[in-house]
Design a protein around this motif. Structure first.
Motif, PDB file in Angstrom:
ATOM      1  N   THR A   1       2.893   6.286  -6.857  1.00  0.00           N
ATOM      2  CA  THR A   1       2.044   7.100  -7.726  1.00  0.00           C
ATOM      3  C   THR A   1       2.322   8.568  -7.496  1.00  0.00           C
ATOM      4  OG1 THR A   1       0.405   6.380  -6.148  1.00  0.00           O
ATOM      5  CG2 THR A   1      -0.080   5.943  -8.444  1.00  0.00           C
ATOM      6  N   PHE A   2       2.516   8.908  -6.213  1.00  0.00           N
ATOM      7  CA  PHE A   2       2.745  10.307  -5.879  1.00  0.00           C
ATOM      8  C   PHE A   2       4.025  10.814  -6.532  1.00  0.00           C
ATOM      9  CE2 PHE A   2       4.588  13.365  -2.760  1.00  0.00           C
ATOM     10  CZ  PHE A   2       3.832  14.430  -3.189  1.00  0.00           C
TER      11      PHE A   2
ATOM     12  N   PHE B   1       0.835  -1.219   0.000  1.00  0.00           N
ATOM     13  CA  PHE B   1       0.000   0.000   0.000  1.00  0.00           C
ATOM     14  C   PHE B   1       0.856   1.249   0.000  1.00  0.00           C
ATOM     15  CE2 PHE B   1      -3.970  -2.057   1.638  1.00  0.00           C
ATOM     16  CZ  PHE B   1      -4.724  -1.613   0.591  1.00  0.00           C
TER      17      PHE B   1
ATOM     18  N   ALA C   1       3.678  11.059 -10.237  1.00  0.00           N
ATOM     19  CA  ALA C   1       2.849  12.206 -10.622  1.00  0.00           C
ATOM     20  C   ALA C   1       3.637  13.493 -10.518  1.00  0.00           C
ATOM     21  CB  ALA C   1       1.619  12.269  -9.731  1.00  0.00           C
ATOM     22  N   THR C   2       4.345  13.676  -9.417  1.00  0.00           N
ATOM     23  CA  THR C   2       5.027  14.947  -9.233  1.00  0.00           C
ATOM     24  C   THR C   2       6.277  15.036 -10.092  1.00  0.00           C
ATOM     25  OG1 THR C   2       5.899  13.933  -7.270  1.00  0.00           O
ATOM     26  CG2 THR C   2       4.217  15.600  -6.952  1.00  0.00           C
TER      27      THR C   2
ATOM     28  N   CYS D   1       5.428  15.400 -14.021  1.00  0.00           N
ATOM     29  CA  CYS D   1       4.700  16.552 -14.516  1.00  0.00           C
ATOM     30  C   CYS D   1       5.037  17.867 -13.833  1.00  0.00           C
ATOM     31  CB  CYS D   1       3.207  16.288 -14.401  1.00  0.00           C
ATOM     32  SG  CYS D   1       2.759  14.662 -14.995  1.00  0.00           S
ATOM     33  N   GLY D   2       5.728  17.813 -12.713  1.00  0.00           N
ATOM     34  CA  GLY D   2       5.998  19.065 -12.031  1.00  0.00           C
ATOM     35  C   GLY D   2       4.728  19.625 -11.455  1.00  0.00           C
ATOM     36  N   SER D   3       4.811  20.765 -10.836  1.00  0.00           N
ATOM     37  CA  SER D   3       3.617  21.339 -10.222  1.00  0.00           C
ATOM     38  C   SER D   3       3.622  22.830 -10.445  1.00  0.00           C
ATOM     39  CB  SER D   3       3.584  21.040  -8.740  1.00  0.00           C
ATOM     40  OG  SER D   3       2.531  21.743  -8.147  1.00  0.00           O
ATOM     41  N   SER D   4       2.418  23.362 -10.636  1.00  0.00           N
ATOM     42  CA  SER D   4       2.339  24.809 -10.836  1.00  0.00           C
ATOM     43  C   SER D   4       2.076  25.521  -9.525  1.00  0.00           C
ATOM     44  CB  SER D   4       1.220  25.131 -11.820  1.00  0.00           C
ATOM     45  OG  SER D   4      -0.002  24.731 -11.268  1.00  0.00           O
ATOM     46  N   ASP D   5       1.968  24.756  -8.449  1.00  0.00           N
ATOM     47  CA  ASP D   5       1.662  25.365  -7.162  1.00  0.00           C
ATOM     48  C   ASP D   5       2.944  25.867  -6.522  1.00  0.00           C
ATOM     49  OD1 ASP D   5       0.074  26.193  -5.078  1.00  0.00           O
ATOM     50  OD2 ASP D   5       0.365  24.344  -3.961  1.00  0.00           O
TER      51      ASP D   5
ATOM     52  N   LEU E   1       2.756   1.692  -3.136  1.00  0.00           N
ATOM     53  CA  LEU E   1       1.902   2.141  -4.234  1.00  0.00           C
ATOM     54  C   LEU E   1       1.596   3.626  -4.125  1.00  0.00           C
ATOM     55  CD1 LEU E   1      -0.769  -0.577  -4.851  1.00  0.00           C
ATOM     56  CD2 LEU E   1       0.653   0.557  -6.550  1.00  0.00           C
ATOM     57  N   ALA E   2       1.195   4.020  -2.919  1.00  0.00           N
ATOM     58  CA  ALA E   2       0.822   5.416  -2.708  1.00  0.00           C
ATOM     59  C   ALA E   2       2.005   6.322  -2.982  1.00  0.00           C
ATOM     60  CB  ALA E   2       0.322   5.609  -1.282  1.00  0.00           C
TER      61      ALA E   2
END
Lengths: 323, 257
Positions: free
Chosen positions: A12-13, A5, A16-17, A20-24, A8-9
């Motif tokens: 994926t995190f 678990f 994802a980051t 794609c990077g983050s605009s925040d 996996l978490a």
């Protein structure tokens, strides 16, 4: 199992980051921060043509010149901006005048600081208009009596303006059947005959016109010549605590507004950076006016009409609200 | 069998895409409001070439992943706690049944007031919606524990933690996995909804910008992306579920004997 678990978490995190990077990048701190004489302030706005001068001002370095680093945060509607400014998630925000006056009459501590946009003041050539379908029998605002007219928000600036157009044309605004519809859905609704007329603004106005739709009135012009439609604002608390930052914002914004007003081609270019308006539509868009200063007498006219239509709990205090 | 299913699935999808192309072309709906598949595909190609699109995708996935992780962790912890501590389940049942049906979307004004248009307001909605999916499944799973296995474990002197670990958890696992799969889909829906309505950065906000910009094919292209994302998440969740349950059944066999 627990390891799976967690793996996996985390996986994926990270994926994802990392991918794609983050605009925040604006951070989560609410207050403004300053370093090396440059103050970072957050501005909350809706990504529409109206706010092009600010984007242009950032691009041209007007804000930097005045020692400000503008961090622009977009929201989907004005409803998210006023609470954001009052709770100091943003230091500045963009809102239409009626909303600001309603907020003030409800004792929400807002203070307008800089001009936002003004109507072009030219009948039939404004950035907003009451439009009807091609071949419609409706010819003037008076004909709207008993008809279904779409506006984006009930009990706000556009309803006030349409009511004034009807009144000026000799009709009874109470007989108009107002329905609420988002601007972008108006062209299709008008075309399908679900509504008889629409108070539509750019860029949806350009779409309506490209379908052969006809303008029958310019309500924002009917309210007052050169009506100040929207302004940039801050909270009264921020204005009291940081008069220097507000002053810098006002100077930089005035400069940006003046520049935008005299460089329409650059405005159209900068609009493509934060909206997705197709080039073919953008060419047809009627740009608003961006005077450096707000027009107080036009706001007084808007206030009077709003009061007549029962929008305010108490009469807004323009001396306190306006810069 | 698997190959046949795949072929059937692909045929169905192709027919759907062809229908999407034909309906506007035949003039049944206006092309301006419902562009044919080919134009949506073209707009999708432009999107994929735009770095801002990938940033938005990253923002949406970040909100989804963090929100889901929090919901799964909190849901499992709360579910096990409620089941293990005597009387706690009964004391909280009515509160849970009251809170659970509140649509997450109704919390948008609260999220805006608390966190503005930041990631945290997305997380609030995502966690709220997916938490209940997990919690309720855990509670059902715990109810399903075989009394004989439970009594046996007690007879052998297993403590509370050991019984949670070796009896309760393996029994609840199939339910938990169903909860995770449902929550993964719900979390994506809420992440996109929050961005769309509040304007927090992500695919939803990009859809809203396309919508207000009268960029219709781009809007549909982004909607297609969210659909594909949902599909991938579902496939991923099912794979995890299959693996977890294969492991579970073998262990359970040993426990039951």
């Amino acid at each position: 199992m627990r390891r799976l678990f967690a793996g996996l978490a985390a996986g994926t995190f990270l994926l994802a980051t990392a991918a794609c990077g983050s605009s925040d990048d604006s951070g989560s701190s609410g207050g403004s921060s300053s370093s090396g004489g440059v103050t970072t302030v957050k501005l909350g706005l809706i990504p529409i043509v109206d706010v092009a001068p600010v984007y242009l001002g950032v691009q041209k370095g007007f804000y930097e010149k005045h020692g400000l680093k503008l961090s622009i945060t977009t929201a989907q509607g004005g409803a998210a901006i006023v609470p954001g400014v009052v709770s100091s998630q943003f230091q500045f925000g963009f809102s239409n005048m009626t909303s600001l006056m309603v907020a003030q009459s409800n004792s929400v501590p807002v203070q307008a600081v800089s001009n936002g946009i003004a109507s072009t003041g030219v009948q039939g050539k404004d950035f907003g208009a009451i439009t009807v379908k091609k071949g419609s029998t409706l010819e003037s605002a008076k004909d709207l009596e008993g008809k279904k007219v779409a506006i984006n928000t009930l009990k706000n600036i556009n309803e006030t303006a349409v009511r004034e157009s009807v009144r000026k044309a000799g009709g009874d605004p109470d007989k108009v059947n107002f329905v609420e519809l988002a601007f972008d859905q108006m062209p299709a609704a008008l075309d399908n005959g679900q509504i008889d007329a629409a108070m539509v603004v750019e860029p949806a106005l350009a779409t309506v016109k490209s379908q052969g739709g006809v303008e029958i009135a310019s309500p924002l012009v009917d309210v007052a010549p050169n009506l100040t439609v929207a302004m940039y604002f801050t909270s009264t608390q921020y204005a009291q605590q940081h008069p220097d930052v507000v002053k810098k914002f006002q100077e930089a914004t005035a400069e940006s507004l003046a520049y935008a007003d005299s460089h329409p081609d650059e405005v159209r270019a900068v609009v493509t950076t934060y909206t997705k308006i197709p080039a073919s539509v953008l060419d047809q868009v009627t740009l608003p006016k961006w005077p450096a200063e707000a027009n107080r007498s036009s706001i007084e006219a808007l206030e009077k009409l709003g009061e007549q239509d029962g929008l305010f709990k108490a009469t807004p205090d323009l001396d306190k609200l306006l810069p | 069998m698997r190959g046949e299913n795949l072929a059937l699935g692909a045929t169905g999808l192709a027919a759907f895409l062809a229908l999407g192309e034909a309906v506007p072309r035949l003039g049944l709906v206006k092309e301006a409001y419902f562009p044919p598949t080919s134009r949506i595909a073209g707009a999708l190609g432009d999107e994929l070439a735009d770095s801002a699109f990938w940033t938005a995708l990253g923002d949406t996935l970040t909100g989804w992943a963090i929100g889901l992780a929090i919901a799964v962790g909190a849901g499992i912890a709360a579910g096990v706690l409620l089941s293990v501590v005597p009387h706690l389940r009964a004391a909280t049942a009515s509160t849970i049944e009251f809170l659970r049906p509140i649509p997450s979307v109704a919390l948008i004004p609260l999220a805006v007031l608390l966190y503005g248009t930041e990631l945290r307001s997305v997380l609030l909605l995502v966690v709220y919606a997916s938490f209940w999916q997990i919690l309720v499944q855990v509670l059902y799973g715990v109810q399903d524990v075989d009394p004989v296995a439970e009594e046996t474990a007690r007879s052998y002197g297993l403590g509370t933690w050991a019984r949670v670990r070796h009896v309760l958890w393996p029994t609840a696992l199939p339910y938990v996995m169903t909860g995770v799969r449902l929550a993964a889909a719900v979390a994506l829906i809420l992440a996109v909804t929050a961005e769309l309505v509040i304007g927090a950065p992500g695919l939803g906000a990009r859809i809203a910008v396309a919508q207000t910009s009268q960029a219709v094919p781009e809007m549909y292209a982004l909607i297609v992306v969210t659909g594909v994302l949902g599909l991938l998440i579902n496939v991923g969740a099912r794979t995890v579920e299959r693996r977890a349950l294969a492991w579970h059944q073998s262990v359970r066999g040993e426990v039951a004997v």
